[in-house]
Design a protein around this motif. Sequence first.
Motif, PDB file in Angstrom:
ATOM      1  N   TYR A   1       0.849  -1.182   0.000  1.00  0.00           N
ATOM      2  CA  TYR A   1       0.000   0.000   0.000  1.00  0.00           C
ATOM      3  C   TYR A   1       0.888   1.236   0.000  1.00  0.00           C
ATOM      4  O   TYR A   1       1.788   1.357   0.838  1.00  0.00           O
ATOM      5  CB  TYR A   1      -0.911  -0.012   1.235  1.00  0.00           C
ATOM      6  N   LYS A   2       0.658   2.123  -0.948  1.00  0.00           N
ATOM      7  CA  LYS A   2       1.388   3.388  -1.064  1.00  0.00           C
ATOM      8  C   LYS A   2       2.908   3.202  -1.029  1.00  0.00           C
ATOM      9  O   LYS A   2       3.635   3.996  -0.447  1.00  0.00           O
ATOM     10  CB  LYS A   2       0.954   4.369   0.028  1.00  0.00           C
ATOM     11  N   GLY A   3       3.387   2.133  -1.646  1.00  0.00           N
ATOM     12  CA  GLY A   3       4.822   1.871  -1.716  1.00  0.00           C
ATOM     13  C   GLY A   3       5.393   1.158  -0.502  1.00  0.00           C
ATOM     14  O   GLY A   3       6.576   0.847  -0.468  1.00  0.00           O
ATOM     15  N   TYR A   4       4.569   0.880   0.490  1.00  0.00           N
ATOM     16  CA  TYR A   4       5.022   0.174   1.690  1.00  0.00           C
ATOM     17  C   TYR A   4       4.604  -1.287   1.605  1.00  0.00           C
ATOM     18  O   TYR A   4       3.526  -1.608   1.100  1.00  0.00           O
ATOM     19  CB  TYR A   4       4.435   0.820   2.952  1.00  0.00           C
ATOM     20  N   VAL A   5       5.464  -2.163   2.103  1.00  0.00           N
ATOM     21  CA  VAL A   5       5.208  -3.599   2.105  1.00  0.00           C
ATOM     22  C   VAL A   5       5.090  -4.042   3.556  1.00  0.00           C
ATOM     23  O   VAL A   5       5.927  -3.692   4.393  1.00  0.00           O
ATOM     24  CB  VAL A   5       6.344  -4.371   1.399  1.00  0.00           C
ATOM     25  N   GLY A   6       4.056  -4.799   3.839  1.00  0.00           N
ATOM     26  CA  GLY A   6       3.836  -5.265   5.199  1.00  0.00           C
ATOM     27  C   GLY A   6       3.787  -6.778   5.274  1.00  0.00           C
ATOM     28  O   GLY A   6       3.395  -7.450   4.317  1.00  0.00           O
ATOM     29  N   SER A   7       4.191  -7.300   6.428  1.00  0.00           N
ATOM     30  CA  SER A   7       4.146  -8.741   6.646  1.00  0.00           C
ATOM     31  C   SER A   7       2.723  -9.174   6.986  1.00  0.00           C
ATOM     32  O   SER A   7       1.870  -8.362   7.336  1.00  0.00           O
ATOM     33  CB  SER A   7       5.099  -9.135   7.781  1.00  0.00           C
ATOM     34  N   LEU A   8       2.489 -10.447   6.881  1.00  0.00           N
ATOM     35  CA  LEU A   8       1.204 -11.034   7.201  1.00  0.00           C
ATOM     36  C   LEU A   8       1.484 -12.259   8.063  1.00  0.00           C
ATOM     37  O   LEU A   8       2.087 -13.222   7.597  1.00  0.00           O
ATOM     38  CB  LEU A   8       0.485 -11.446   5.915  1.00  0.00           C
ATOM     39  N   GLU A   9       1.094 -12.199   9.338  1.00  0.00           N
ATOM     40  CA  GLU A   9       1.376 -13.289  10.269  1.00  0.00           C
ATOM     41  C   GLU A   9       0.108 -13.645  11.029  1.00  0.00           C
ATOM     42  O   GLU A   9      -0.865 -12.900  11.025  1.00  0.00           O
ATOM     43  CB  GLU A   9       2.494 -12.872  11.227  1.00  0.00           C
ATOM     44  N   PHE A  10       0.158 -14.808  11.687  1.00  0.00           N
ATOM     45  CA  PHE A  10      -0.999 -15.295  12.422  1.00  0.00           C
ATOM     46  C   PHE A  10      -0.574 -15.746  13.807  1.00  0.00           C
ATOM     47  O   PHE A  10       0.410 -16.459  13.954  1.00  0.00           O
ATOM     48  CB  PHE A  10      -1.648 -16.470  11.675  1.00  0.00           C
ATOM     49  N   SER A  11      -1.320 -15.304  14.822  1.00  0.00           N
ATOM     50  CA  SER A  11      -1.106 -15.761  16.190  1.00  0.00           C
ATOM     51  C   SER A  11      -2.186 -16.781  16.512  1.00  0.00           C
ATOM     52  O   SER A  11      -3.363 -16.424  16.661  1.00  0.00           O
ATOM     53  CB  SER A  11      -1.175 -14.593  17.174  1.00  0.00           C
ATOM     54  N   GLU A  12      -1.785 -18.034  16.612  1.00  0.00           N
ATOM     55  CA  GLU A  12      -2.750 -19.079  16.955  1.00  0.00           C
ATOM     56  C   GLU A  12      -3.289 -18.858  18.367  1.00  0.00           C
ATOM     57  O   GLU A  12      -4.480 -19.037  18.625  1.00  0.00           O
ATOM     58  CB  GLU A  12      -2.082 -20.448  16.858  1.00  0.00           C
ATOM     59  N   GLU A  13      -2.415 -18.432  19.262  1.00  0.00           N
ATOM     60  CA  GLU A  13      -2.788 -18.193  20.656  1.00  0.00           C
ATOM     61  C   GLU A  13      -3.896 -17.147  20.779  1.00  0.00           C
ATOM     62  O   GLU A  13      -4.832 -17.292  21.563  1.00  0.00           O
ATOM     63  CB  GLU A  13      -1.560 -17.745  21.441  1.00  0.00           C
ATOM     64  N   ASP A  14      -3.772 -16.068  19.999  1.00  0.00           N
ATOM     65  CA  ASP A  14      -4.742 -14.975  20.071  1.00  0.00           C
ATOM     66  C   ASP A  14      -5.817 -15.043  18.990  1.00  0.00           C
ATOM     67  O   ASP A  14      -6.716 -14.198  18.965  1.00  0.00           O
ATOM     68  CB  ASP A  14      -4.013 -13.620  19.954  1.00  0.00           C
TER      69      ASP A  14
END
Length: 109
Positions: free
Chosen positions: A7-20
């Motif tokens: 988004y708008k030239g920024y790259v973000g990670s995508l992670e998952f917390s099973e606990e939460d």
Amino acid sequence: MKNTLEYKGYVGSLEFSEEDSLLFGKVLGIRSLISYEGESVKELISDFHRAVNEYLQVCEAEGEKPERPFKGSFNIRISPELHKRLFMEAVSRNISLNSLVQEKLSAGY
């Protein structure tokens, strides 16, 4: 499957917390910590956009230039032997080492 958001030239990670039972991530490639979360993919994407927009607004309000990832320069570590071979090829072709490395990297993409 894609493990990043953009988004708008920024790259973000995508992670998952099973606990939460929560999706979360942070913007990659900059020193500032910009994080976001959501209980669904739709919420995660929305919060990612909100976080980037908020970061840009804070920078503007404080008169600071926002950090930008992918400035076009980065450091790599290679063996001295490879460094010498690349340098010698660049010299023999009368081009800069940067130009040679860019050419070689671009050939793979």
